[in-house]
Design a protein around this motif. Structure first.
Motif, PDB file in Angstrom:
ATOM      1  N   ALA A 145     -72.682  38.176 -69.800  1.00 62.12           N
ATOM      2  CA  ALA A 145     -72.615  36.814 -70.327  1.00 62.12           C
ATOM      3  C   ALA A 145     -71.189  36.275 -70.240  1.00 62.12           C
ATOM      4  CB  ALA A 145     -73.099  36.777 -71.766  1.00 62.12           C
ATOM      5  N   ASP A 146     -70.185  37.125 -70.469  1.00 62.35           N
ATOM      6  CA  ASP A 146     -68.801  36.682 -70.374  1.00 62.35           C
ATOM      7  C   ASP A 146     -68.470  36.199 -68.971  1.00 62.35           C
ATOM      8  OD1 ASP A 146     -68.294  37.187 -73.013  1.00 62.35           O
ATOM      9  OD2 ASP A 146     -67.485  39.185 -72.647  1.00 62.35           O
ATOM     10  N   ARG A 147     -68.984  36.891 -67.971  1.00 57.21           N
ATOM     11  CA  ARG A 147     -68.722  36.496 -66.586  1.00 57.21           C
ATOM     12  C   ARG A 147     -69.293  35.097 -66.332  1.00 57.21           C
ATOM     13  NH1 ARG A 147     -70.557  40.443 -62.066  1.00 57.21           N
ATOM     14  NH2 ARG A 147     -68.777  41.568 -62.882  1.00 57.21           N
ATOM     15  N   ARG A 148     -70.472  34.838 -66.806  1.00 57.78           N
ATOM     16  CA  ARG A 148     -71.085  33.527 -66.613  1.00 57.78           C
ATOM     17  C   ARG A 148     -70.273  32.431 -67.310  1.00 57.78           C
ATOM     18  NH1 ARG A 148     -77.174  35.429 -67.007  1.00 57.78           N
ATOM     19  NH2 ARG A 148     -76.252  36.609 -68.665  1.00 57.78           N
ATOM     20  N   ARG A 149     -69.761  32.704 -68.489  1.00 63.55           N
ATOM     21  CA  ARG A 149     -68.951  31.704 -69.196  1.00 63.55           C
ATOM     22  C   ARG A 149     -67.681  31.404 -68.433  1.00 63.55           C
ATOM     23  NH1 ARG A 149     -69.765  33.626 -75.236  1.00 63.55           N
ATOM     24  NH2 ARG A 149     -69.524  35.562 -74.146  1.00 63.55           N
ATOM     25  N   ARG A 150     -67.017  32.427 -67.943  1.00 61.60           N
ATOM     26  CA  ARG A 150     -65.789  32.195 -67.180  1.00 61.60           C
ATOM     27  C   ARG A 150     -66.073  31.389 -65.924  1.00 61.60           C
ATOM     28  NH1 ARG A 150     -64.136  37.560 -68.816  1.00 61.60           N
ATOM     29  NH2 ARG A 150     -65.276  38.347 -67.044  1.00 61.60           N
ATOM     30  N   GLN A 151     -67.142  31.709 -65.242  1.00 64.95           N
ATOM     31  CA  GLN A 151     -67.484  30.975 -64.029  1.00 64.95           C
ATOM     32  C   GLN A 151     -67.815  29.530 -64.349  1.00 64.95           C
ATOM     33  OE1 GLN A 151     -70.638  33.323 -62.413  1.00 64.95           O
ATOM     34  NE2 GLN A 151     -69.254  34.714 -61.362  1.00 64.95           N
ATOM     35  N   SER A 152     -68.528  29.267 -65.444  1.00 66.29           N
ATOM     36  CA  SER A 152     -68.910  27.904 -65.773  1.00 66.29           C
ATOM     37  C   SER A 152     -67.696  27.063 -66.139  1.00 66.29           C
ATOM     38  CB  SER A 152     -69.930  27.881 -66.906  1.00 66.29           C
ATOM     39  OG  SER A 152     -69.328  28.313 -68.105  1.00 66.29           O
ATOM     40  N   ALA A 153     -66.613  27.668 -66.571  1.00 61.50           N
ATOM     41  CA  ALA A 153     -65.418  26.907 -66.904  1.00 61.50           C
ATOM     42  C   ALA A 153     -64.811  26.260 -65.668  1.00 61.50           C
ATOM     43  CB  ALA A 153     -64.386  27.812 -67.574  1.00 61.50           C
ATOM     44  N   HIS A 154     -65.192  26.712 -64.492  1.00 58.83           N
ATOM     45  CA  HIS A 154     -64.619  26.175 -63.263  1.00 58.83           C
ATOM     46  C   HIS A 154     -65.662  25.494 -62.386  1.00 58.83           C
ATOM     47  CE1 HIS A 154     -60.856  27.995 -64.272  1.00 58.83           C
ATOM     48  NE2 HIS A 154     -61.484  29.114 -64.505  1.00 58.83           N
ATOM     49  N   ARG A 155     -66.820  25.197 -62.947  1.00 59.27           N
ATOM     50  CA  ARG A 155     -67.843  24.536 -62.141  1.00 59.27           C
ATOM     51  C   ARG A 155     -67.448  23.088 -61.869  1.00 59.27           C
ATOM     52  NH1 ARG A 155     -70.502  24.120 -67.358  1.00 59.27           N
ATOM     53  NH2 ARG A 155     -71.056  21.943 -67.694  1.00 59.27           N
ATOM     54  N   PRO A 156     -67.885  22.534 -60.768  1.00 56.90           N
ATOM     55  CA  PRO A 156     -67.542  21.152 -60.442  1.00 56.90           C
ATOM     56  C   PRO A 156     -68.152  20.192 -61.458  1.00 56.90           C
ATOM     57  CG  PRO A 156     -68.612  22.255 -58.596  1.00 56.90           C
ATOM     58  CD  PRO A 156     -68.684  23.181 -59.762  1.00 56.90           C
ATOM     59  N   LEU A 157     -67.462  19.108 -61.710  1.00 57.64           N
ATOM     60  CA  LEU A 157     -67.970  18.095 -62.615  1.00 57.64           C
ATOM     61  C   LEU A 157     -68.759  17.066 -61.827  1.00 57.64           C
ATOM     62  CD1 LEU A 157     -64.770  17.471 -64.746  1.00 57.64           C
ATOM     63  CD2 LEU A 157     -66.775  18.786 -65.367  1.00 57.64           C
ATOM     64  N   GLY A 158     -69.932  16.740 -62.292  1.00 53.09           N
ATOM     65  CA  GLY A 158     -70.732  15.729 -61.612  1.00 53.09           C
ATOM     66  C   GLY A 158     -70.045  14.376 -61.661  1.00 53.09           C
ATOM     67  N   GLY A 159     -70.036  13.674 -60.540  1.00 55.58           N
ATOM     68  CA  GLY A 159     -69.462  12.341 -60.485  1.00 55.58           C
ATOM     69  C   GLY A 159     -67.957  12.305 -60.354  1.00 55.58           C
ATOM     70  N   VAL A 160     -67.319  13.442 -60.340  1.00 52.34           N
ATOM     71  CA  VAL A 160     -65.864  13.495 -60.250  1.00 52.34           C
ATOM     72  C   VAL A 160     -65.491  13.943 -58.854  1.00 52.34           C
ATOM     73  CG1 VAL A 160     -63.777  14.535 -61.191  1.00 52.34           C
ATOM     74  CG2 VAL A 160     -65.695  14.036 -62.690  1.00 52.34           C
ATOM     75  N   SER A 161     -64.607  13.205 -58.238  1.00 54.42           N
ATOM     76  CA  SER A 161     -64.216  13.581 -56.884  1.00 54.42           C
ATOM     77  C   SER A 161     -62.719  13.821 -56.824  1.00 54.42           C
ATOM     78  CB  SER A 161     -64.624  12.486 -55.903  1.00 54.42           C
ATOM     79  OG  SER A 161     -63.922  11.308 -56.188  1.00 54.42           O
ATOM     80  N   GLY A 162     -62.292  14.284 -55.689  1.00 57.30           N
ATOM     81  CA  GLY A 162     -60.873  14.546 -55.517  1.00 57.30           C
ATOM     82  C   GLY A 162     -60.523  15.940 -55.973  1.00 57.30           C
ATOM     83  N   PRO A 163     -59.306  16.330 -55.680  1.00 53.05           N
ATOM     84  CA  PRO A 163     -58.890  17.692 -56.031  1.00 53.05           C
ATOM     85  C   PRO A 163     -58.692  17.862 -57.539  1.00 53.05           C
ATOM     86  CG  PRO A 163     -57.053  16.454 -55.146  1.00 53.05           C
ATOM     87  CD  PRO A 163     -58.261  15.583 -55.013  1.00 53.05           C
ATOM     88  N   GLN A 164     -58.954  19.054 -57.970  1.00 54.89           N
ATOM     89  CA  GLN A 164     -58.691  19.442 -59.355  1.00 54.89           C
ATOM     90  C   GLN A 164     -57.233  19.832 -59.445  1.00 54.89           C
ATOM     91  OE1 GLN A 164     -61.676  21.908 -61.313  1.00 54.89           O
ATOM     92  NE2 GLN A 164     -60.087  23.461 -61.451  1.00 54.89           N
ATOM     93  N   ARG A 165     -56.518  19.275 -60.403  1.00 52.90           N
ATOM     94  CA  ARG A 165     -55.097  19.595 -60.558  1.00 52.90           C
ATOM     95  C   ARG A 165     -54.882  20.405 -61.825  1.00 52.90           C
ATOM     96  NH1 ARG A 165     -51.246  14.650 -59.440  1.00 52.90           N
ATOM     97  NH2 ARG A 165     -50.074  16.106 -60.689  1.00 52.90           N
ATOM     98  N   LEU A 166     -53.968  21.349 -61.759  1.00 50.09           N
ATOM     99  CA  LEU A 166     -53.572  22.116 -62.928  1.00 50.09           C
ATOM    100  C   LEU A 166     -52.243  21.539 -63.397  1.00 50.09           C
ATOM    101  CD1 LEU A 166     -54.185  24.509 -64.794  1.00 50.09           C
ATOM    102  CD2 LEU A 166     -52.902  25.955 -63.207  1.00 50.09           C
ATOM    103  N   GLU A 167     -52.194  21.104 -64.652  1.00 46.95           N
ATOM    104  CA  GLU A 167     -50.999  20.470 -65.198  1.00 46.95           C
ATOM    105  C   GLU A 167     -50.638  21.117 -66.528  1.00 46.95           C
ATOM    106  OE1 GLU A 167     -51.007  16.165 -65.078  1.00 46.95           O
ATOM    107  OE2 GLU A 167     -52.892  16.230 -63.975  1.00 46.95           O
ATOM    108  N   GLU A 168     -49.376  21.013 -66.893  1.00 44.65           N
ATOM    109  CA  GLU A 168     -48.930  21.560 -68.173  1.00 44.65           C
ATOM    110  C   GLU A 168     -48.452  20.427 -69.066  1.00 44.65           C
ATOM    111  OE1 GLU A 168     -45.693  24.667 -69.979  1.00 44.65           O
ATOM    112  OE2 GLU A 168     -46.631  25.133 -68.054  1.00 44.65           O
ATOM    113  N   ARG A 169     -48.889  20.454 -70.315  1.00 43.16           N
ATOM    114  CA  ARG A 169     -48.485  19.490 -71.336  1.00 43.16           C
ATOM    115  C   ARG A 169     -48.232  20.244 -72.632  1.00 43.16           C
ATOM    116  NH1 ARG A 169     -50.327  13.978 -70.281  1.00 43.16           N
ATOM    117  NH2 ARG A 169     -49.714  13.818 -68.112  1.00 43.16           N
ATOM    118  N   ASP A 170     -47.087  20.055 -73.199  1.00 44.97           N
ATOM    119  CA  ASP A 170     -46.765  20.662 -74.498  1.00 44.97           C
ATOM    120  C   ASP A 170     -47.082  22.155 -74.546  1.00 44.97           C
ATOM    121  OD1 ASP A 170     -45.919  18.175 -75.485  1.00 44.97           O
ATOM    122  OD2 ASP A 170     -47.966  17.649 -76.059  1.00 44.97           O
ATOM    123  N   GLY A 171     -46.769  22.857 -73.469  1.00 43.47           N
ATOM    124  CA  GLY A 171     -46.959  24.304 -73.436  1.00 43.47           C
ATOM    125  C   GLY A 171     -48.381  24.755 -73.167  1.00 43.47           C
TER     126      GLY A 171
END
Length: 88
Positions: free
Chosen positions: A2-28
Protein backbone atom coordinates in the motif's frame (compact mmCIF):
# COMPACT_ATOMS: atom_id res chain seq x y z
CA UNK A 1 2.47 -2.75 -0.94
CA UNK A 2 0.00 0.00 0.00
CA UNK A 3 2.89 2.39 0.73
CA UNK A 4 4.24 1.88 -2.78
CA UNK A 5 0.88 2.79 -4.28
CA UNK A 6 0.67 5.97 -2.18
CA UNK A 7 4.13 7.10 -3.23
CA UNK A 8 3.34 6.46 -6.87
CA UNK A 9 0.03 8.33 -6.67
CA UNK A 10 1.83 11.40 -5.33
CA UNK A 11 3.42 11.78 -8.76
CA UNK A 12 0.48 10.93 -11.00
CA UNK A 13 -0.38 13.44 -13.71
CA UNK A 14 -3.06 15.97 -12.92
CA UNK A 15 -6.05 15.99 -15.23
CA UNK A 16 -6.36 19.18 -17.24
CA UNK A 17 -2.89 20.38 -16.34
CA UNK A 18 -0.32 20.68 -19.06
CA UNK A 19 3.27 21.66 -19.31
CA UNK A 20 6.23 20.48 -17.32
CA UNK A 21 6.05 19.85 -13.62
CA UNK A 22 8.49 22.09 -11.77
CA UNK A 23 10.09 21.47 -8.41
CA UNK A 24 10.43 24.71 -6.44
CA UNK A 25 11.50 25.64 -2.93
CA UNK A 26 9.64 28.11 -0.71
CA UNK A 27 10.41 28.80 2.93
CA UNK A 28 12.50 25.64 3.24
CA UNK A 29 9.83 23.34 1.72
CA UNK A 30 9.68 21.85 -1.74
CA UNK A 31 6.62 22.13 -3.96
CA UNK A 32 5.63 20.89 -7.37
CA UNK A 33 3.93 23.37 -9.65
CA UNK A 34 2.30 23.19 -13.07
CA UNK A 35 0.73 25.78 -15.30
CA UNK A 36 -2.96 25.46 -16.12
CA UNK A 37 -3.75 27.14 -19.46
CA UNK A 38 -7.01 29.02 -19.78
CA UNK A 39 -8.64 26.48 -22.09
CA UNK A 40 -8.04 23.74 -19.47
CA UNK A 41 -9.23 25.83 -16.49
CA UNK A 42 -12.81 24.61 -16.30
CA UNK A 43 -13.58 25.44 -12.65
CA UNK A 44 -13.34 28.53 -10.46
CA UNK A 45 -10.96 28.61 -7.47
CA UNK A 46 -9.85 31.01 -4.74
CA UNK A 47 -6.17 31.96 -4.63
CA UNK A 48 -4.70 31.21 -1.17
CA UNK A 49 -2.46 34.29 -1.23
CA UNK A 50 -4.76 37.14 -2.25
CA UNK A 51 -8.07 35.34 -1.65
CA UNK A 52 -9.16 36.61 -5.06
CA UNK A 53 -11.18 34.58 -7.52
CA UNK A 54 -9.54 32.53 -10.24
CA UNK A 55 -12.32 32.36 -12.80
CA UNK A 56 -12.96 29.41 -15.08
CA UNK A 57 -10.97 30.03 -18.25
CA UNK A 58 -8.26 32.03 -16.46
CA UNK A 59 -4.68 30.69 -16.74
CA UNK A 60 -3.15 29.95 -13.35
CA UNK A 61 -0.78 27.59 -11.47
CA UNK A 62 -1.57 24.50 -9.42
CA UNK A 63 0.87 23.83 -6.55
CA UNK A 64 1.25 20.93 -4.09
CA UNK A 65 3.81 19.84 -1.47
CA UNK A 66 6.53 17.57 -2.83
CA UNK A 67 7.52 16.12 0.52
CA UNK A 68 4.23 14.53 1.60
CA UNK A 69 2.67 11.27 0.49
CA UNK A 70 -0.74 12.93 0.14
CA UNK A 71 0.63 16.09 -1.46
CA UNK A 72 -1.84 15.99 -4.35
CA UNK A 73 -4.71 16.11 -1.87
CA UNK A 74 -3.18 19.37 -0.64
CA UNK A 75 -2.90 21.00 -4.05
CA UNK A 76 -3.97 24.61 -4.34
CA UNK A 77 -4.68 26.81 -7.33
CA UNK A 78 -2.85 30.16 -7.37
CA UNK A 79 -2.85 33.20 -9.61
CA UNK A 80 0.42 32.93 -11.51
CA UNK A 81 1.55 36.36 -10.27
CA UNK A 82 0.73 35.45 -6.65
CA UNK A 83 2.77 32.23 -6.79
CA UNK A 84 5.71 33.83 -8.57
CA UNK A 85 5.91 36.84 -6.31
CA UNK A 86 4.41 35.70 -3.06
CA UNK A 87 4.82 33.45 -0.14
CA UNK A 88 2.32 30.97 1.16
Amino acid sequence: MADRRRRQSAHRPLGGVSGPQRLEERDGRQYYSRAVPGQRATKAYTCPRCLGAIAAGQPHVVVWPADESDGLAQRRHWHTRCWQGGRE
